[in-house]
Design a protein around this motif. Structure first.
Motif, short mmCIF file in Angstrom:
data_model
loop_
_atom_site.label_atom_id
_atom_site.label_comp_id
_atom_site.label_asym_id
_atom_site.label_seq_id
_atom_site.Cartn_x
_atom_site.Cartn_y
_atom_site.Cartn_z
N ALA A 193 -8.07 -1.68 11.82
CA ALA A 193 -7.76 -0.40 10.92
C ALA A 193 -8.98 0.12 10.34
CB ALA A 193 -6.67 -0.69 9.86
N ASN A 194 -9.30 1.47 10.10
CA ASN A 194 -10.36 2.03 9.57
C ASN A 194 -9.70 3.05 8.42
OD1 ASN A 194 -12.98 2.50 8.90
ND2 ASN A 194 -13.27 4.00 10.30
N VAL A 195 -9.07 2.43 7.53
CA VAL A 195 -8.28 3.28 6.41
C VAL A 195 -9.15 3.19 5.13
CG1 VAL A 195 -6.20 3.49 4.95
CG2 VAL A 195 -6.09 2.75 7.35
N GLY A 196 -9.66 4.31 4.78
CA GLY A 196 -10.01 4.71 3.45
C GLY A 196 -8.98 5.25 2.61
N PHE A 197 -9.40 5.38 1.47
CA PHE A 197 -8.56 6.23 0.29
C PHE A 197 -8.05 7.66 0.84
CE2 PHE A 197 -10.05 3.20 -3.30
CZ PHE A 197 -8.84 2.15 -3.05
N GLU A 198 -9.01 8.31 1.51
CA GLU A 198 -8.88 9.65 1.93
C GLU A 198 -7.72 9.60 3.04
OE1 GLU A 198 -11.28 7.68 5.05
OE2 GLU A 198 -11.50 7.96 2.70
N ALA A 199 -7.39 8.62 3.59
CA ALA A 199 -6.40 8.67 4.58
C ALA A 199 -4.86 8.27 3.98
CB ALA A 199 -6.50 7.58 5.71
N ILE A 200 -4.94 7.79 3.01
CA ILE A 200 -3.52 7.64 2.46
C ILE A 200 -2.91 8.90 1.53
CG2 ILE A 200 -2.18 6.24 0.75
CD1 ILE A 200 -4.71 4.22 0.64
N ILE A 201 -2.46 9.90 2.45
CA ILE A 201 -1.89 11.19 2.05
C ILE A 201 -0.97 11.19 1.23
CG2 ILE A 201 -3.33 12.20 4.12
CD1 ILE A 201 -0.67 12.62 5.68
N ASP A 202 -0.23 10.08 1.17
CA ASP A 202 1.22 10.12 0.31
C ASP A 202 0.56 9.81 -1.21
OD1 ASP A 202 2.89 10.45 2.41
OD2 ASP A 202 3.47 8.52 2.15
N GLY A 203 -0.76 9.76 -1.36
CA GLY A 203 -1.15 9.40 -2.92
C GLY A 203 -1.39 7.99 -3.12
N LEU A 204 -2.25 7.53 -3.56
CA LEU A 204 -2.77 6.17 -3.94
C LEU A 204 -1.53 5.53 -4.97
CD1 LEU A 204 -6.30 6.04 -4.72
CD2 LEU A 204 -5.21 5.71 -2.65
N SER A 205 -0.89 6.55 -6.00
CA SER A 205 -0.03 5.81 -6.74
C SER A 205 1.37 5.86 -5.80
CB SER A 205 0.35 6.81 -7.93
OG SER A 205 0.40 8.02 -7.37
N ASN A 206 1.74 6.38 -4.93
CA ASN A 206 2.89 6.41 -4.19
C ASN A 206 3.03 5.39 -2.87
OD1 ASN A 206 3.89 8.44 -5.64
ND2 ASN A 206 3.05 10.03 -4.36
N THR A 207 1.89 4.54 -2.52
CA THR A 207 1.57 3.79 -1.60
C THR A 207 1.47 2.51 -2.00
OG1 THR A 207 0.87 5.53 -0.33
CG2 THR A 207 0.42 3.38 0.59
N ALA A 208 2.11 1.27 -1.55
CA ALA A 208 1.83 -0.14 -1.79
C ALA A 208 0.64 -0.64 -1.32
CB ALA A 208 3.21 -0.91 -1.66
N ALA A 209 -0.19 -1.53 -2.01
CA ALA A 209 -1.37 -2.17 -1.40
C ALA A 209 -0.88 -3.73 -0.86
CB ALA A 209 -2.30 -1.95 -2.27
N PHE A 210 -0.40 -4.29 -2.09
CA PHE A 210 -0.04 -5.82 -2.03
C PHE A 210 1.05 -6.16 -2.74
CE2 PHE A 210 -4.75 -5.43 -2.12
CZ PHE A 210 -5.22 -6.15 -1.07
N SER A 211 1.88 -7.25 -2.29
CA SER A 211 3.08 -7.66 -3.10
C SER A 211 2.87 -9.24 -2.95
CB SER A 211 4.25 -7.01 -2.55
OG SER A 211 5.20 -7.52 -3.24
N GLU A 212 4.02 -9.91 -3.24
CA GLU A 212 4.12 -11.26 -3.26
C GLU A 212 5.38 -11.77 -2.12
OE1 GLU A 212 5.28 -13.05 -6.93
OE2 GLU A 212 6.23 -11.19 -7.70
N HIS A 213 5.04 -13.00 -1.88
CA HIS A 213 6.39 -13.79 -1.12
C HIS A 213 6.10 -15.17 -1.48
CE1 HIS A 213 2.20 -14.25 1.48
NE2 HIS A 213 2.81 -15.59 1.19
N LEU A 214 7.22 -15.82 -1.14
CA LEU A 214 7.26 -17.35 -1.38
C LEU A 214 6.71 -18.00 -0.16
CD1 LEU A 214 10.87 -17.64 -2.21
CD2 LEU A 214 9.22 -17.76 -3.68
N LEU A 215 5.94 -19.22 -0.41
CA LEU A 215 5.25 -20.07 0.67
C LEU A 215 6.48 -20.61 1.65
CD1 LEU A 215 2.54 -21.90 -1.44
CD2 LEU A 215 2.49 -19.87 -0.04
N GLY A 216 6.27 -20.60 2.69
CA GLY A 216 6.95 -21.28 3.55
C GLY A 216 7.25 -22.73 3.55
N GLN A 217 8.07 -23.47 4.64
CA GLN A 217 8.35 -24.79 4.30
C GLN A 217 6.85 -25.50 5.14
OE1 GLN A 217 10.97 -24.39 2.67
NE2 GLN A 217 11.58 -26.25 3.69
N LEU A 218 6.68 -26.59 4.63
CA LEU A 218 5.50 -27.46 5.05
C LEU A 218 5.66 -27.68 6.66
CD1 LEU A 218 5.07 -29.42 1.80
CD2 LEU A 218 4.08 -27.54 2.52
N GLU A 219 6.65 -27.76 7.33
CA GLU A 219 6.96 -28.13 8.70
C GLU A 219 6.64 -26.86 9.20
OE1 GLU A 219 9.81 -30.51 6.18
OE2 GLU A 219 9.50 -28.44 6.41
#
Length: 364
Positions: A193-219
């Motif tokens: 991808a070659n996404v700069g802030f100018e390509a986020i036309i919904d607006g930076l405050s309306n677009t998610a960048a990161f979130s969290e998840h639980l780690l998987g099983q060790l197997e």
């Protein structure tokens, strides 16, 4: 002679101890007090953990802003020649921007991260870096072991240690064939991808960048999960039957596998698919590796979904989950971090995951 007067000895006061009944009453009172105090202590500890988790995402998003200022685009997964087997993750690329100078001594971007496939065998000194945990990339509420031991080269190579991560970058909704990030998605990250802030036309405050998840099983290949806590950490393992193997592909997705809009239909759909071949436990298994099942997430499932994720050779749909009661943290592209409740409407959650869906978000 005067008579000697004698007096009877003064009796000593009797020593009185606790009766058994009194002792039991005292123990009961202490137990009640502890029972009242413990939830308050646990609540205070969780509040502190939530604050630290939010701060971690704040630091990650700030690093993304600094990266974008330097490179005029957001970090993303990329190919090495024609290979899409995984290279340095967005977190590895952003290491100079969140005070991980010690990592920079072990990461050499002019050398391959690994050789071979699925996953590849780590090349020194990247094996040392991969096994080193980064506190900024770890949610303090995570209960699972952070170190994964992954057998390389599709099971024929050595077993190598990876430090996991609880955070991931937004690759979009994942609906239909958008789980195939070899082609552009509706999120902010896909391969090359070659996404700069100018390509986020919904607006930076309306677009998610990161979130969290639980780690998987060790197997790497656990048995089918039977309880909710395990289902939230385990993924359907789907045969890597992509229609096109070229890079970029001429057509997205796998043969006969188009995800339904309703995530409640996804499990039955996947189980009925001839592509379902078992289970994978590697969610978030390595912060250094740029594969979606380790360092990416989608807005396909609502937060805290009990429906397992799906992965096929590293691509798929990967929900956001946490051990925080009631929801997850999400960082937006403007750098703000908020707590998203698990009751959020799915349409609103998916709107937050698109960069160009023309939606205007209300406060979550």
């Amino acid at each position: 002679m005067p008579s000697i007067l004698s007096f009877p000895p003064i009796p000593k006061p009797a020593r009185r101890g606790f009766t058994l009944v009194e002792l039991l009453v005292v123990i009961a009172i202490i137990g009640v007090l502890v029972g009242l105090l413990l939830p308050a202590v646990q609540s205070a500890r969780e509040a502190a953990r939530r604050m630290q988790c939010s701060n971690n995402l704040k630091q990650i998003t700030l690093a993304m802003h600094n990266y974008e200022s330097s490179h005029r685009k957001l970090p993303t997964n990329y190919t090495n020649g024609t290979s899409t087997a995984g290279n340095f993750s967005v977190f590895a690329q952003m290491a100079p921007f969140y005070e991980q100078g010690n990592m920079l001594d072990m990461i050499h971007f002019d050398r391959p991260l690994h050789v071979g496939c699925c996953p590849g065998q780590l090349v020194a000194p990247h094996d040392t870096a991969a096994a080193t945990a980064i506190p900024t990339l770890t949610c303090p509420s995570e209960a699972n072991d952070q170190t994964f031991y992954v057998t390389s080269l599709s099971g024929s190579g050595p077993t190598q240690a990876y430090a996991g991560t609880n955070y991931a970058m937004n690759t979009g909704t994942g609906v239909g064939t958008l789980y195939d990030t070899r082609l552009p998605t509706d999120g902010v990250s896909w391969i090359n991808a070659n996404v700069g802030f100018e390509a986020i036309i919904d607006g930076l405050s309306n677009t998610a960048a990161f979130s969290e998840h639980l780690l998987g099983q060790l197997e790497q290949s656990p048995s089918e999960p039977t309880i909710d806590s395990m289902r939230r950490r385990t993924m359907f393992d789907v045969t890597c039957a992509f229609i096109s193997r070229t890079m970029p592909p001429s057509e997205p997705g796998m043969t006969g596998y188009v995800l339904p809009e309703d995530p409640n239909l996804m499990e039955a759909y996947t189980r009925a698919s001839s592509l379902h071949r078992g289970w994978s436990g590697q969610r978030g298994a390595g912060w250094i590796n740029g594969r979606e099942y380790w360092t990416g997430y989608t807005h396909y499932h609502p937060p805290q979904s009990g429906i397992p994720d799906m992965q096929s050779c590293g691509w798929g749909v990967f929900g956001v989950r946490s051990n925080h009661p009631g929801g997850v943290h999400a960082a937006r592209c403007d750098g703000s971090v908020g707590f998203v409740t698990e009751s959020i409407h799915l349409d609103v959650w998916r709107a937050l995951g698109t960069r160009n869906g023309h939606e205007v978000m209300v406060e979550l």
